[in-house]
Design an enzyme around this catalytic site. Structure first.
Site, PDB file in Angstrom:
ATOM      1  N   ASP A 531       6.549  64.302  -5.588  1.00  0.00           N
ATOM      2  CA  ASP A 531       7.269  63.096  -6.277  1.00  0.00           C
ATOM      3  C   ASP A 531       7.931  63.386  -7.503  1.00  0.00           C
ATOM      4  O   ASP A 531       7.211  63.985  -8.560  1.00  0.00           O
ATOM      5  CB  ASP A 531       5.947  62.129  -6.542  1.00  0.00           C
ATOM      6  CG  ASP A 531       6.359  61.028  -7.291  1.00  0.00           C
ATOM      7  OD1 ASP A 531       7.505  60.629  -7.514  1.00  0.00           O
ATOM      8  OD2 ASP A 531       5.562  59.814  -6.874  1.00  0.00           O
ATOM      9  N   HIS A 532       9.147  63.529  -7.528  1.00  0.00           N
ATOM     10  CA  HIS A 532       9.680  63.961  -8.860  1.00  0.00           C
ATOM     11  C   HIS A 532       9.689  63.040  -9.810  1.00  0.00           C
ATOM     12  O   HIS A 532      10.079  63.118 -11.023  1.00  0.00           O
ATOM     13  CB  HIS A 532      11.399  64.040  -8.330  1.00  0.00           C
ATOM     14  CG  HIS A 532      12.162  65.306  -9.196  1.00  0.00           C
ATOM     15  ND1 HIS A 532      11.558  65.859 -10.352  1.00  0.00           N
ATOM     16  CD2 HIS A 532      12.955  65.740  -8.862  1.00  0.00           C
ATOM     17  CE1 HIS A 532      12.433  66.643 -10.892  1.00  0.00           C
ATOM     18  NE2 HIS A 532      13.444  66.889 -10.048  1.00  0.00           N
ATOM     19  N   ARG A 533       9.116  61.835  -9.818  1.00  0.00           N
ATOM     20  CA  ARG A 533       8.688  60.991 -10.866  1.00  0.00           C
ATOM     21  C   ARG A 533       7.438  61.671 -11.653  1.00  0.00           C
ATOM     22  O   ARG A 533       7.572  61.430 -12.786  1.00  0.00           O
ATOM     23  CB  ARG A 533       8.370  59.666 -10.330  1.00  0.00           C
ATOM     24  CG  ARG A 533       9.609  58.915  -9.697  1.00  0.00           C
ATOM     25  CD  ARG A 533       8.928  57.565  -9.033  1.00  0.00           C
ATOM     26  NE  ARG A 533       7.767  57.789  -8.325  1.00  0.00           N
ATOM     27  CZ  ARG A 533       6.902  56.779  -7.656  1.00  0.00           C
ATOM     28  NH1 ARG A 533       7.170  55.748  -7.956  1.00  0.00           N
ATOM     29  NH2 ARG A 533       5.907  57.162  -6.839  1.00  0.00           N
ATOM     30  N   VAL A 535       6.509  65.010 -11.056  1.00  0.00           N
ATOM     31  CA  VAL A 535       6.577  66.527 -11.242  1.00  0.00           C
ATOM     32  C   VAL A 535       7.815  66.869 -11.533  1.00  0.00           C
ATOM     33  O   VAL A 535       8.720  66.545 -10.668  1.00  0.00           O
ATOM     34  CB  VAL A 535       5.758  67.050 -10.039  1.00  0.00           C
ATOM     35  CG1 VAL A 535       6.056  68.645  -9.890  1.00  0.00           C
ATOM     36  CG2 VAL A 535       4.388  66.684  -9.607  1.00  0.00           C
TER      37      VAL A 535
END
Ligand code: CAO
Length: 559
Positions: A531-533, A535
């Site tokens: 989850d790029h939010r 990590v």
């Protein structure tokens, strides 16, 4: 053929009202009752209808003019005889109605039955309030109740709003006082003289004093009373006992009231549930016309049907078309299992909510496989099946400890991150009823045999449908291994609120360059979705590199 003079009709007591719209042009042919002009006073706006069918010969008023009853609007050519007879008849009828309305005083508000001259003693008295002269309209709809029992109102404050074919209007309080009851409700039909409610009035000056406490009624020359919740402006000195109002709705209504539109357009907007502030006006002085309303609705319908969204954002996902697959060949429609339905909903939720990135790498597990095979017999003696999965669990737990940026969840408030000091890992299991993910707890604290035992017990319980809800909760990370099934790679979907998932594919023996020569190595394809939010790419790179290094050096894994 006769030329008739058209005059402003009875305005229900109003005087000097604004002409806000000229609805016809010279030369137009109109039917009887068609709107000629729209006028607006303090309390209402109304269409002035054509008294006869015919052709408009002249219009002698302009927008912005002020007119009163009897003023000439223009001339019309009709098929009927001359107008004098009709006019006389009309005025005779008016006189008659004035005479016969002796029980309804012809003062401006005209609503108080038995209203008496103010007494000197200041005593309270209950008065029946009736519907005033509606300018000829009969059986009009009550479209809004503006007050409730107990409200204090000033003379002229709106009590209810009524609407007929041609106009909507406030029914004002005939005097200042306290509302005892309102005996009509929204949707009722009322006519002149009908009982509207009861008010308590203090004779001898007290009502006037109360009225002074009330703020000035908001000036809204273009306001259409139906959209104006009168109690807003009629604040009393005491906090209202009524339940809290929806202030956003009040704001909407106030905004809508400030839109420039005639009663017919407002009525139509209400019927269609359109908020007038959203409609682009095209009429003179930014007036919203019926055409504007129709254009707005057409546009909304088109948008809804196409699923289109503006560039401004929103998911705006077009609905899947319904397809009859039997037209292409034989089909069998069967119900989805509960697990399947839940998985589908979760996958869609996670796919749409989580900005995914997937990073790939291959782990050289040649030594791990040699070690695993060497231990297989011993493991079997213990009743344990040693597959690559326990090694993957162990390596992932070590990586979660070494790179704690993955051992987090985003807080729902969007402002916090939850860091976890435990390492529970979910393991995707393929079962006949669908995908389930049992969770192995405290993976970092367990040995390979223990993990192997627990993983196969959990997989068996999953396939037998014996997992309890708690067995599937609390994971920090998930491993999805399709190694036994096949494939060279896949991009798994993050199992939110976790922020990472490792997809494991089938190992392949590949020639790897060792600096001097190509040697056959057992390479395990890995895909890390995150989850790029929560990590960033750097953390993900470090996490996967660490994990690969653990799998590549089985000694480190055993430490
Ligand atoms: N490459 C090659 N062989 C592999 C392998 C890999 N990556 N992983 C496992 N194998 C081998 C095992 O070693 C075993 O072989 P042996 O019997 O010769 O030792 C064989 O495949 C079967 O293994 P298994 O399936 O019995 O056990 P496992 O520990 O590998 O897997 C489990 C357990 C529960 C992960 C697996 O059974 C399963 O259900 N996988 C599907 C998961 C899934 O559906 N994921 C997709 C979810 S959508 O994101």
């Amino acid at each position: 053929m006769a030329k008739q003079v058209i005059k402003v009709p009875d305005l229900g007591g109003a005087d000097q009202v604004d002409v806000i719209e000229i609805s016809v042009a010279v030369g137009d042919t109109v039917a009887e009752e068609d709107s000629l002009i729209v006028v607006e006073g303090d309390k209402a706006s109304m269409d002035v209808p054509a008294p006869y069918a015919g052709k408009i010969l002249s219009i002698s008023v302009s927008e912005g003019d002020q007119v009163s009853e009897g003023d000439v609007i223009g001339e019309i050519e009709t098929d009927a005889g001359d107008d004098s007879g009709a006019a006389e008849e009309e005025s005779a009828a008016e006189e008659e109605s004035e005479e016969s309305s002796g029980d309804q005083p012809a003062d401006e508000s005209g609503q108080a039955e038995e209203e008496e001259a103010p007494a000197t003693g200041g005593e309270e008295k209950e008065e029946t309030v009736t519907v005033p002269d509606l300018g000829g309209a009969d059986a009009v709809d009550v479209i809004e109740i503006s007050v409730q029992a107990g409200d204090e109102v000033a003379e002229g404050d709106s009590l209810i709003v009524v609407e007929g074919d041609k106009a909507s209007m406030d029914v004002p309080a005939p005097f200042a006082g306290t509302v005892v009851s309102i005996d009509v409700k929204e949707g009722d039909k009322v006519s002149t003289g009908d009982k509207l409610g009861v008010m308590k009035v203090v004779s001898g000056g007290a009502p006037a004093a109360k009225a002074e406490k009330k703020p000035e009624k908001k000036e809204a020359p273009r306001e259409e009373p139906a959209s104006t919740p009168a109690p807003e402006s009629g604040a009393t000195t005491e906090p209202p006992a009524a339940p809290q109002k929806d202030h956003s709705l009040e704001r909407d209504l106030t905004a809508a009231a400030e839109v420039y539109a005639g009663p017919a357009v407002r009525k139509l907007a209400r019927e269609l549930g359109v908020t007038l502030t959203k409609v682009k006006p095209s009429g003179p002085r930014n007036r919203v016309t019926k055409d504007d309303l129709h254009a707005y609705i057409k546009e909304q319908v088109k948008k809804a049907e196409s699923g289109a969204v503006g560039v401004g954002g929103g998911l705006g996902i077009a609905k899947m078309p319904e397809i009859d697959f039997s037209q292409f060949g034989p089909v069998d429609v069967e119900p989805m299992s509960k697990i399947h339905k839940l998985t589908a909903a979760n996958m869609a939720r996670n796919w749409l909510n989580v900005p995914h990135v997937t990073q790939f790498d291959d782990a050289d597990i040649t030594e791990l496989e040699d070690f695993r095979k060497s231990m297989k017999a011993e493991a079997e003696k213990r009743g344990v099946k040693l597959t690559p999965v326990p090694f993957l669990l162990k390596a992932a737990a070590a990586a979660l400890r070494a790179e704690p940026s993955f051992n987090v969840s985003l807080h729902n408030d969007g402002e916090h991150i939850v860091r976890k000091d435990y390492v529970h890992i979910g393991m995707a299991v393929d079962t006949p009823k669908g995908l389930v993910v049992p969770v192995i707890r405290d993976v970092d604290k367990k040995g390979l045999y223990e993990l192997a035992e627990e993983a196969s017990a959990m997989a068996a319980a999953a396939r037998d449908g014996k997992l309890k809800p708690r067995d599937m909760q609390g994971a920090c990370f998930t491993i999805s291994s399709l190694g036994a099934i096949g494939g060279t790679g896949f991009t798994p979907i993050v199992n939110s609120p976790e922020v990472g998932i490792l997809g494991v594919s089938r190992l392949a023996v590949r020639p790897e360059w060792n600096g001097q020569e190509f040697v056959p190595r057992k390479m395990l394809p890995l895909a890390l979705s995150y989850d790029h939010r929560a990590v960033n790419g750097g953390d993900a790179g470090r996490f996967l590199t660490y994990l690969v290094s653990m799998l590549a050096d089985v000694r480190r894994l055993l430490l």
